[in-house]
Design a protein around this motif. Structure first.
Motif, PDB file in Angstrom:
ATOM      1  N   LYS A  45      -3.747   2.866   0.712  1.00 15.89           N
ATOM      2  CA  LYS A  45      -3.896   1.822  -0.314  1.00 15.89           C
ATOM      3  C   LYS A  45      -4.849   0.730   0.162  1.00 15.89           C
ATOM      4  CE  LYS A  45       0.157  -0.682   1.291  1.00 15.89           C
ATOM      5  NZ  LYS A  45       1.606  -0.575   1.251  1.00 15.89           N
ATOM      6  N   ASN A  66      -0.248   3.248  -3.558  1.00 17.63           N
ATOM      7  CA  ASN A  66       0.720   2.387  -4.241  1.00 17.63           C
ATOM      8  C   ASN A  66       0.324   1.959  -5.641  1.00 17.63           C
ATOM      9  OD1 ASN A  66       1.285   2.105  -1.368  1.00 17.63           O
ATOM     10  ND2 ASN A  66       2.753   0.544  -2.026  1.00 17.63           N
ATOM     11  N   SER A 217       4.334   1.714  10.112  1.00 13.17           N
ATOM     12  CA  SER A 217       3.651   1.408  11.383  1.00 13.17           C
ATOM     13  C   SER A 217       4.563   0.717  12.393  1.00 13.17           C
ATOM     14  CB  SER A 217       2.432   0.513  11.133  1.00 13.17           C
ATOM     15  OG  SER A 217       1.456   1.203  10.386  1.00 13.17           O
ATOM     16  N   ARG A 232       5.469   7.037   6.830  1.00 11.14           N
ATOM     17  CA  ARG A 232       4.358   6.559   5.982  1.00 11.14           C
ATOM     18  C   ARG A 232       3.623   5.469   6.745  1.00 11.14           C
ATOM     19  NH1 ARG A 232       9.152   5.649   3.262  1.00 11.14           N
ATOM     20  NH2 ARG A 232       8.642   3.451   3.564  1.00 11.14           N
ATOM     21  N   GLY A 234       0.225   3.145   7.427  1.00 13.50           N
ATOM     22  CA  GLY A 234      -1.052   2.617   6.952  1.00 13.50           C
ATOM     23  C   GLY A 234      -1.794   1.877   8.045  1.00 13.50           C
ATOM     24  N   THR A 235      -1.303   0.677   8.380  1.00 20.40           N
ATOM     25  CA  THR A 235      -1.995  -0.235   9.296  1.00 20.40           C
ATOM     26  C   THR A 235      -2.374   0.422  10.626  1.00 20.40           C
ATOM     27  OG1 THR A 235      -0.652  -1.968   8.302  1.00 20.40           O
ATOM     28  CG2 THR A 235      -1.811  -2.534  10.325  1.00 20.40           C
ATOM     29  N   ARG A 241      -4.786  -4.475   6.152  1.00 15.68           N
ATOM     30  CA  ARG A 241      -5.327  -4.484   4.795  1.00 15.68           C
ATOM     31  C   ARG A 241      -5.883  -5.862   4.472  1.00 15.68           C
ATOM     32  NH1 ARG A 241      -1.049  -0.940   4.811  1.00 15.68           N
ATOM     33  NH2 ARG A 241       0.482  -2.594   4.599  1.00 15.68           N
TER      34      ARG A 241
HETATM   35  C1  LIG Z   1       2.042  -0.054   2.501  1.00 15.24           C
HETATM   36  C2  LIG Z   1       3.187   0.876   2.631  1.00 15.24           C
HETATM   37  C3  LIG Z   1       3.385   1.614   3.817  1.00 15.24           C
HETATM   38  C4  LIG Z   1       2.528   1.475   5.051  1.00 15.24           C
HETATM   39  O1  LIG Z   1       2.847   0.313   5.740  1.00 15.24           O
HETATM   40  P1  LIG Z   1       2.188  -0.029   7.168  1.00 15.24           P
HETATM   41  O2  LIG Z   1       3.054  -1.109   7.690  1.00 15.24           O
HETATM   42  O3  LIG Z   1       0.788  -0.464   6.889  1.00 15.24           O
HETATM   43  O4  LIG Z   1       2.232   1.199   7.992  1.00 15.24           O
HETATM   44  C5  LIG Z   1       4.437   2.515   3.839  1.00 15.24           C
HETATM   45  N1  LIG Z   1       5.246   2.691   2.777  1.00 15.24           N
HETATM   46  C6  LIG Z   1       5.083   1.999   1.638  1.00 15.24           C
HETATM   47  C7  LIG Z   1       6.004   2.246   0.507  1.00 15.24           C
HETATM   48  C8  LIG Z   1       4.058   1.066   1.534  1.00 15.24           C
HETATM   49  O5  LIG Z   1       3.934   0.372   0.397  1.00 15.24           O
END
Ligand SMILES: *Cc1c(COP(=O)(O)O)cnc(C)c1O
Length: 248
Positions: A45, A66, A217, A232, A234-235, A241
């Motif tokens: 995202k 998302n 993360s 899941r 991301g960072t 972000r």
């Molecule tokens: C943004 C998000 C993540 C990822 O989060 P990070 O802390 O960046 O790894 C995981 N799950 C959901 C539902 C998110 O919205």
């Protein structure tokens, strides 16, 4: 010769991915689990299709999104730029019931089903040629502290109703616990989701309930210790972000 922007991006994402995969392995082995039973969803995202493709070239296939419109555009762009890469898309954000159609049409998985109305609409709107949509029920394991997800007490009845819908395949549960740095508190929330899945399994012994989507993360180690089968992240893969977007 200087590196191209593309190869610099690829190197950065590849290095981060490798580090996350090593974290997952260490966390699994620490509790005598097989690391191959913990899947990695790269949460892309706010990042563009080029960044997704950098991760895909490093071997990552599953991506989490998302925001519906951002994701639909990105999916189309990634496919246009690299039709040969087999990407799988997971919707993980809050769902407004009037936004279910593009989710049903464009995604392979949905993690954030929290009420029957949303499941019914996804079921009705899933194009037959796309095959069944894999879904998870989002559970609020942190009580009042977090607003997303159904109440744990409602999970079994909701699971029974969702499992009966055509064109959906109920695969398990998802949670986003309230952030905390205390690993005991992290583990307690993840344990609550695991217990909830055990209850759903007892109620639906024939359903393919193989997925516990938990861990991000900052807390993937605690989630894996409590049985996560899908983290899941991301960072830790893509970096911080830049902007916080509202739901679209
Ligand atoms: C943004 C998000 C993540 C990822 O989060 P990070 O802390 O960046 O790894 C995981 N799950 C959901 C539902 C998110 O919205």
């Amino acid at each position: 010769m200087t590196q191209t922007i593309m190869s610099i991006l690829d190197d950065a994402v590849q290095g981060n991915l490798k580090a996350v995969i090593e974290r997952i392995s260490r966390a699994a082995l620490a509790v005598s689990r097989d690391p191959s039973n913990v899947h990695l969803l790269a949460v892309s995202k706010t990042f563009g299709a080029e960044v997704v493709l950098a991760a895909a070239r490093a071997g990552q296939q599953s991506f989490g999104e998302n925001y519906v419109q951002e994701a639909v555009d990105k999916i189309a762009r990634a496919r246009a730029l690299a039709p040969e890469l087999p990407l799988q898309w997971h919707f993980i954000g809050p769902i407004q019931s009037n936004k279910t159609r593009p989710i049903a049409e464009h995604f392979d998985w949905v993690h954030s089903v929290d009420r029957l109305k949303v499941a019914q609409r996804l079921s009705e709107q899933r194009p037959a040629e796309r095959g069944d949509l894999d879904v998870l029920l989002q559970v609020n394991v942190s009580g009042e502290a977090s607003k997303s997800g159904g109440a744990p007490a409602d999970v079994v009845p909701l699971a029974k109703a969702v499992a009966a819908l055509p064109r959906l395949r109920l695969r398990g549960l998802m949670a986003i616990p309230e952030p905390t740095e205390h690993s005991a508190a992290q583990r307690a929330a993840f344990r609550a989701l695991r217990v909830a899945l055990e209850q759903v399994r007892l109620a639906l012994p024939k359903a393919p309930l193989d997925t516990l989507s938990m861990g991000m993360s900052a807390d993937l180690e605690a989630a894996i210790a409590e049985g996560s089968t899908l983290v899941r992240v991301g960072t830790a893969i893509f970096g911080a972000r830049a902007t916080v977007k509202g739901p679209t």
